[in-house]
Design an enzyme around this catalytic site. Structure first.
Site, mmCIF file in Angstrom:
data_model
loop_
_atom_site.group_PDB
_atom_site.id
_atom_site.type_symbol
_atom_site.label_atom_id
_atom_site.label_comp_id
_atom_site.label_asym_id
_atom_site.label_seq_id
_atom_site.Cartn_x
_atom_site.Cartn_y
_atom_site.Cartn_z
ATOM 1 N N SER A 142 34.179 -84.751 75.731
ATOM 2 C CA SER A 142 33.731 -83.439 76.184
ATOM 3 C C SER A 142 33.843 -83.139 77.444
ATOM 4 O O SER A 142 34.178 -83.776 78.327
ATOM 5 C CB SER A 142 31.971 -83.643 75.773
ATOM 6 O OG SER A 142 31.476 -82.282 76.091
ATOM 7 N N TYR A 155 23.458 -87.404 76.790
ATOM 8 C CA TYR A 155 24.669 -86.819 76.288
ATOM 9 C C TYR A 155 25.934 -86.986 77.246
ATOM 10 O O TYR A 155 27.106 -87.425 77.220
ATOM 11 C CB TYR A 155 24.755 -85.321 75.755
ATOM 12 C CG TYR A 155 26.113 -84.651 75.016
ATOM 13 C CD1 TYR A 155 26.092 -85.179 73.785
ATOM 14 C CD2 TYR A 155 26.839 -83.990 75.755
ATOM 15 C CE1 TYR A 155 27.200 -84.605 73.083
ATOM 16 C CE2 TYR A 155 27.831 -83.698 75.107
ATOM 17 C CZ TYR A 155 28.139 -83.734 73.790
ATOM 18 O OH TYR A 155 29.270 -83.013 73.117
HETATM 19 P P1 NAD Z 1 28.779 -82.210 64.035
HETATM 20 O O1 NAD Z 1 27.135 -82.179 63.964
HETATM 21 O O2 NAD Z 1 29.480 -80.785 63.197
HETATM 22 O O3 NAD Z 1 29.532 -83.381 63.428
HETATM 23 C C1 NAD Z 1 28.897 -84.459 64.086
HETATM 24 C C2 NAD Z 1 29.359 -85.664 62.870
HETATM 25 O O4 NAD Z 1 28.866 -87.229 63.429
HETATM 26 C C3 NAD Z 1 28.855 -85.355 61.316
HETATM 27 O O5 NAD Z 1 30.118 -85.894 60.452
HETATM 28 C C4 NAD Z 1 27.632 -86.412 61.533
HETATM 29 O O6 NAD Z 1 27.354 -86.931 60.067
HETATM 30 C C5 NAD Z 1 28.286 -87.631 62.236
HETATM 31 N N1 NAD Z 1 27.369 -88.531 62.532
HETATM 32 C C6 NAD Z 1 26.058 -88.338 63.271
HETATM 33 N N2 NAD Z 1 25.499 -89.316 63.436
HETATM 34 C C7 NAD Z 1 26.050 -90.461 62.833
HETATM 35 C C8 NAD Z 1 25.860 -91.842 62.534
HETATM 36 N N3 NAD Z 1 24.737 -92.241 63.234
HETATM 37 N N4 NAD Z 1 26.816 -92.582 61.795
HETATM 38 C C9 NAD Z 1 27.870 -91.974 61.451
HETATM 39 N N5 NAD Z 1 28.179 -90.532 61.557
HETATM 40 C C10 NAD Z 1 27.281 -90.007 62.177
HETATM 41 O O7 NAD Z 1 29.199 -82.131 65.668
HETATM 42 P P2 NAD Z 1 30.564 -81.704 66.298
HETATM 43 O O8 NAD Z 1 30.204 -80.482 67.129
HETATM 44 O O9 NAD Z 1 31.722 -81.576 65.204
HETATM 45 O O10 NAD Z 1 30.664 -82.858 67.191
HETATM 46 C C11 NAD Z 1 31.753 -84.029 66.939
HETATM 47 C C12 NAD Z 1 32.118 -84.503 68.363
HETATM 48 O O11 NAD Z 1 32.656 -83.789 69.091
HETATM 49 C C13 NAD Z 1 30.971 -85.187 69.183
HETATM 50 O O12 NAD Z 1 31.208 -86.499 69.664
HETATM 51 C C14 NAD Z 1 30.440 -84.173 69.924
HETATM 52 O O13 NAD Z 1 29.734 -84.846 71.090
HETATM 53 C C15 NAD Z 1 31.976 -83.758 70.451
HETATM 54 N N6 NAD Z 1 31.780 -82.595 71.043
HETATM 55 C C16 NAD Z 1 31.407 -81.055 70.268
HETATM 56 C C17 NAD Z 1 31.501 -80.069 71.278
HETATM 57 C C18 NAD Z 1 31.027 -78.697 70.782
HETATM 58 O O14 NAD Z 1 31.008 -77.779 71.206
HETATM 59 N N7 NAD Z 1 30.795 -78.840 69.308
HETATM 60 C C19 NAD Z 1 31.943 -80.183 72.405
HETATM 61 C C20 NAD Z 1 32.570 -81.084 73.052
HETATM 62 C C21 NAD Z 1 32.480 -82.193 72.317
#
Ligand code: NAD
Length: 260
Positions: A142, A155
């Site tokens: 991130s 985080y």
């Molecule tokens: P999201 O909530 O849409 O997806 C998260 C996924 O993780 C889902 O499929 C969920 O079921 C799964 N998950 C959660 N807990 C779990 C567990 N215990 N076991 C297995 N699966 C589990 O979120 P996103 O925004 O797509 O985030 C995905 C990644 O990208 C994360 O690591 C997040 O930190 C990172 N990220 C997101 C952003 C953003 O702005 N959305 C920015 C930077 C980094």
């Protein structure tokens, strides 16, 4: 390009992970989906990605807080496909609170899912990658892996941690045909971020749309969100021969956030 390869993408039932899984499948890879959600919706997603791309797509519901389930998931994928050639550590959750009020169990959950799970998957997947002499490990970090925001202690700690794990993995796999990199997205409009916008709107009394624009404008010079498709495109590039010498790198895809 990725025909015959198998990708395991943790947390791919939603958001960025889903975008990466779709992009890798479009590139020809078989995919193991993972994450939580409603059974029928996950099955529909699995079938759609398989049919659209002519690849094999399976689903494994392993919980990323449980090391034994993670090891079992990797073993099952290897039994079915021979190896996990491409490992994408993407599963993640967020919790927003000042340190003094941060619940201990939320800290443990964020560290387990956003950081420790990547150690456990990497440990389990590396031996088969080494024996094939090729592998790609892509850690979804991130902008918070490179800089901090208040109220996101767990985080930010987990994301800085995964950038460190990426570098160590790259050092230990140097010259083996395996690369390990971190993708560092800025804001992406997924359920994880929508909840933060809703919480901001509830606290400020402003509308969701107002808070959405405020959130992205605070950190992002481009004043726009990155998309799961764009992040998927970068993941596919990292699996290409052009990226053979990119390893140990945190790669920003953040509309200029890190330029400040
Ligand atoms: P999201 O909530 O849409 O997806 C998260 C996924 O993780 C889902 O499929 C969920 O079921 C799964 N998950 C959660 N807990 C779990 C567990 N215990 N076991 C297995 N699966 C589990 O979120 P996103 O925004 O797509 O985030 C995905 C990644 O990208 C994360 O690591 C997040 O930190 C990172 N990220 C997101 C952003 C953003 O702005 N959305 C920015 C930077 C980094």
């Amino acid at each position: 390009m990725l025909k015959g390869k198998t990708a395991l993408v943790t947390g791919s039932t939603s958001g960025i992970g889903q975008g990466i899984a779709e992009a890798l499948a479009a590139g020809g890879a078989n995919v193991v989906l993972n994450g939580f959600g409603e059974g029928a919706a996950i099955e529909a997603l699995r079938a759609e990605i398989a049919e659209k791309n002519g690849v094999t797509v399976t689903y494994d519901g392993a919980d990323m807080t449980k090391p034994a389930e993670i090891a079992r998931m990797v073993k099952d994928a290897e039994a079915q496909f021979g190896a996990v050639d491409i490992l994408v550590n993407n599963a993640g959750i967020q919790y927003v609170s000042p340190i003094e009020e941060f619940p201990d169990e939320r800290w443990d959950a964020v560290i387990a899912i956003n950081l420790s799970s990547a150690f456990h998957t990497t440990k389990a997947a590396l031996p088969a990658m080494r024996s094939k002499g090729w592998g790609r490990i892509i850690n979804i970090a991130s902008a918070h892996g490179l800089s901090a925001s208040a109220n996101k202690s767990a985080y930010v700690a987990a994301k800085h941690g995964i950038v460190g794990l990426t570098k160590v993995t790259a050092l230990e796999t140097g010259g083996s045909g395996i690369t390990c990199n971190a993708i560092c997205p800025g804001w992406v409009l997924t359920p994880l971020v929508k909840k933060q916008i809703e919480d901001r709107a509830a606290a400020s009394g402003k509308s969701y749309e107002e808070e959405k624009l405020a959130l992205v404008a605070e950190k992002t010079p481009s004043k726009d969100f990155s998309t799961p498709e764009q992040i998927g495109g970068l993941a596919v590039f990292l699996c290409s021969p052009s990226a053979d010498q990119i390893t140990g790198a945190p790669l920003s895809i953040d509309g200029g956030w890190m330029a400040q």
